[in-house]
Enzyme design. Structure first.
Site, mmCIF file in Angstrom:
data_model
loop_
_atom_site.group_PDB
_atom_site.id
_atom_site.type_symbol
_atom_site.label_atom_id
_atom_site.label_comp_id
_atom_site.label_asym_id
_atom_site.label_seq_id
_atom_site.Cartn_x
_atom_site.Cartn_y
_atom_site.Cartn_z
ATOM 1 C CD GLU A 165 13.618 -36.369 -8.178
ATOM 2 O OE1 GLU A 165 14.566 -36.345 -7.581
ATOM 3 O OE2 GLU A 165 12.908 -36.877 -8.679
ATOM 4 C CG ASP A 210 13.052 -37.784 -3.683
ATOM 5 O OD1 ASP A 210 12.780 -37.289 -2.214
ATOM 6 O OD2 ASP A 210 13.893 -37.826 -4.617
#
Length: 269
Positions: A162, A46
């Site tokens: 997430e 990420d």
């Protein structure tokens, strides 16, 4: 629909997304009073993907004659178990500048300060978890300090998977000025990073928040109880097992407070 709320689109073209998200970062910085993007680089996909977009955006702005730079920040808690991956990510991103801030002393001191005064509030079995949240918030303190000193904005790495699971620390890694990966599932983040030249060993590295000292590099999926493939399938409208769906929906509901600004009293006419 949850996927719509989190910005996940039915279609995905990686080249289009890279161009659009790079331009999004470039335009936002150009229209602001700022000149710098700041982002913590952990060694995971990420922050790698967000870092590649950030460096591409400031390079684009400089090509247009504007002042812009990207500062990558290493924020280890002492010695990081996967430091080699973080250094590899930096080598791939090639940021304009790298700053390293060890947050161990600050995090430990904060934990000591609160437990000295209110130790009875802390479940002994959960102290390491609470220290992990302090670590995340200390990392954001460092990033905002650097941003404030460099006419900067802080980039966050939150993506749809997430966000769905509430897998971030409120006002820690969940705090940022701009989220270039918003609306992307984990597999789409990986596709974006691959398209931008990231190596497979980083793109497909086992995701971990690495916040718990007692369980270093604990996989995200172990915490979730479901896999990223199941989470991504849910967000992309593909079938998953009823057991996995139940976990996702329960976790999404329980973490709702993390996805909202502070609540305020109702307004009376």
């Amino acid at each position: 629909m949850i996927a719509v709320e989190l910005g996940v689109t039915p279609d995905f073209d990686v080249a289009t997304e890279v161009r659009a998200r790079t331009e999004f970062l470039a335009q936002y910085l150009s229209l602001s009073s700022c000149q710098t993007y700041v982002l913590g680089i952990s060694g995971g996909v990420d922050s790698l993907a967000a870092g590649l977009l950030a460096q591409a955006a400031v390079s684009l702005l400089r090509a247009r004659g504007q002042v812009a730079r990207f500062i990558a920040v290493r924020l280890p808690y002492g010695a990081q178990a996967d430091e080699a991956d973080a250094q590899c990510a930096l080598n791939v991103i090639k940021p304009d500048r790298t700053v390293t801030v060890d947050i161990k002393a600050a995090a430990d001191q904060m934990m000591r300060a609160v437990t000295d005064q209110a130790n009875e509030l802390f479940d002994p079995m959960r102290k390491d978890f609470h220290l992990g949240n302090i670590k995340a918030r200390q990392r954001m303190i460092a990033q905002y300090a650097l941003a404030g000193a460099s006419k900067g904005l802080v980039i966050g790495t939150d993506q749809a998977a997430e966000a769905l699971m509430g897998f971030f620390t409120k006002f820690g890694d969940g705090a940022a000025d701009i989220l270039p990966l918003s609306g992307l599932t984990k597999r789409r983040v990986r596709a974006l990073a691959t398209h931008m030249g990231a190596p497979e060993n980083l793109v497909f590295k086992v995701p971990t928040a690495d916040l718990e000292t007692d369980a270093p590099l604990r996989p995200d999926e172990e915490v979730y109880g479901v896999s990223y493939d199941e989470i991504d399938d849910f967000l992309e409208g593909k079938p998953i097992s009823e057991a996995a769906k139940a976990i996702v929906l329960r976790t999404y509901a329980a973490s709702a407070h993390k996805r909202h600004l502070p609540v305020v009293p109702p307004q009376h006419p």
